[in-house]
Design an enzyme around this catalytic site. Structure first.
Site, mmCIF file in Angstrom:
data_model
loop_
_atom_site.group_PDB
_atom_site.id
_atom_site.type_symbol
_atom_site.label_atom_id
_atom_site.label_comp_id
_atom_site.label_asym_id
_atom_site.label_seq_id
_atom_site.Cartn_x
_atom_site.Cartn_y
_atom_site.Cartn_z
ATOM 1 N N PHE A 181 0.839 -1.193 0.000
ATOM 2 C CA PHE A 181 0.000 0.000 0.000
ATOM 3 C C PHE A 181 0.877 1.247 0.000
ATOM 4 O O PHE A 181 2.066 1.195 0.325
ATOM 5 C CB PHE A 181 -0.945 0.015 1.213
ATOM 6 C CG PHE A 181 -0.241 0.091 2.540
ATOM 7 C CD1 PHE A 181 0.000 1.318 3.146
ATOM 8 C CD2 PHE A 181 0.184 -1.058 3.198
ATOM 9 C CE1 PHE A 181 0.650 1.408 4.372
ATOM 10 C CE2 PHE A 181 0.830 -0.990 4.424
ATOM 11 C CZ PHE A 181 1.060 0.243 5.010
ATOM 12 N N CYS A 182 0.255 2.379 -0.370
ATOM 13 C CA CYS A 182 0.933 3.675 -0.362
ATOM 14 C C CYS A 182 -0.127 4.754 -0.199
ATOM 15 O O CYS A 182 -1.288 4.455 0.062
ATOM 16 C CB CYS A 182 1.748 3.871 -1.638
ATOM 17 S SG CYS A 182 0.756 3.810 -3.145
ATOM 18 N N THR A 183 0.250 6.006 -0.356
ATOM 19 C CA THR A 183 -0.664 7.110 -0.068
ATOM 20 C C THR A 183 -1.898 7.104 -0.974
ATOM 21 O O THR A 183 -3.030 7.075 -0.500
ATOM 22 C CB THR A 183 0.054 8.464 -0.203
ATOM 23 O OG1 THR A 183 1.230 8.455 0.610
ATOM 24 C CG2 THR A 183 -0.858 9.609 0.239
ATOM 25 N N ILE A 210 -4.084 4.605 0.784
ATOM 26 C CA ILE A 210 -4.516 4.934 2.142
ATOM 27 C C ILE A 210 -5.635 5.969 2.111
ATOM 28 O O ILE A 210 -6.574 5.911 2.910
ATOM 29 C CB ILE A 210 -3.321 5.470 2.964
ATOM 30 C CG1 ILE A 210 -2.191 4.447 3.009
ATOM 31 C CG2 ILE A 210 -3.764 5.845 4.383
ATOM 32 C CD1 ILE A 210 -0.851 5.048 3.408
#
Length: 308
Positions: A181-183, A210
């Protein structure tokens, strides 16, 4: 009667991996489109697509998204919306890059080889499975103020370091489901394409990142801890994409939690626990003078001082 209540700014974090052979030709007209509507932020253009975050009125942002969607190859943009009480950028920039998110590995094509998307509603179940390894693909300063329960922090200073971390930990990934996952979804999309290129099959990533998770998943059901760092003057957001409590150290640009700001090593605009030992007294004197100028400009109603 017309209301005088200030309207919040709409913030759009967007990206799209797409083959843009003539991406250089998009720069000037896209900058003119945004500047003509008072939109501020940053857009990155590369042969592999577009990435950026911009802010403006709801109508102007809607016009920009419609404009981008109409361009060849950019239909189906991944966009996350949030609001800000004040415009979170100082200017508009459209930049040409080699990559829209820099990994430094050639022949990675997320349009054909990315991992499996996982919707926010299904993310908790995946990362709670005992055979799933959860990897935060962001940089360590972003991870420092919030991440998912049980996630691994590769402790990277830049995304360029991620491939080396994967190579060093290949044995730990073997036979596992790999969830990343990332921003906003862009880094983990490219990261999954890279990991799949190494021969791993059970590779997943959080659709919308996110930001989409915090927007969709209620706090009482959330496995997120802390706040999410964002690359604008809001610094962080929390559940519901409300503006968070983090602030930025103006000396080293590291996000600071409320507890960080209670440290004796914190001085607004001068130092924080993350940079205090790395700076000299002369550095701190320079930063203190800069902070004094910032405060003077704000007191005179001139807004943020240049460099603040």
């Amino acid at each position: 009667m017309t209301s005088s209540t200030p309207q919040p700014f709409r913030v759009a974090a967007l990206y799209r991996f797409a083959r843009l052979d003539a991406f250089e030709e998009l720069r000037a007209p896209l900058a003119a489109f945004c500047c003509g509507r008072g939109i501020k932020g940053t857009l990155l253009l590369a042969r592999e697509g577009i990435n950026g975050t911009v802010a403006g009125s709801e109508a102007d942002i809607a016009a920009l998204i419609a404009h981008l969607e109409a361009l060849e190859g950019l239909a189906g943009l991944e966009v996350k919306y949030s609001v800000a009480a004040e415009v979170p950028f100082h200017r508009m920039k459209v930049r040409l890059k080699r990559e829209i998110v820099t990994m430094g590995v050639g022949d990675i094509d997320p349009t054909t080889s990315a991992g499996t998307y996982v919707a926010p509603a299904d993310w908790n179940a995946l990362i709670s499975e005992p055979d799933t390894i959860v990897i935060d693909t962001r940089n360590t300063y972003e991870v420092s103020i919030g991440t998912f329960t049980g996630a691994i922090d590769p402790a990277t200073a830049s995304f360029r370091e991620f491939p080396a971390w994967v190579e060093a930990h290949r044995a730990e990934l073997e036979g596992r489901k790999v969830a990343m996952f990332c921003t906003g979804g862009i880094r983990c999309e490219k990261a999954t394409a890279y990991v799949k290129s190494l021969g791993f099959e059970d590779v997943f990533h959080l659709k919308g990142g996110i930001l989409k998770y915090l927007e969709d998943v209620p706090p009482e059901q959330s496995l997120w801890q802390g706040e999410c760092f964002v690359f604008d003057e809001r610094v962080s957001v929390s559940h519901g994409l409300a503006e968070g409590e983090a602030e930025l150290c103006r000396a080293c640009r590291h996000p600071l939690t409320p507890s960080d700001r209670l440290s004796p090593e914190f001085a607004a605009g001068v130092s924080c626990p993350h940079c205090f030992d790395a700076r000299s007294d002369e550095d701190r004197r320079r930063y203190a003078e800069r902070q004094r100028q910032v405060e003077l400009a704000q007191a005179r109603g001139r807004g943020p001082h240049i460099g603040s």
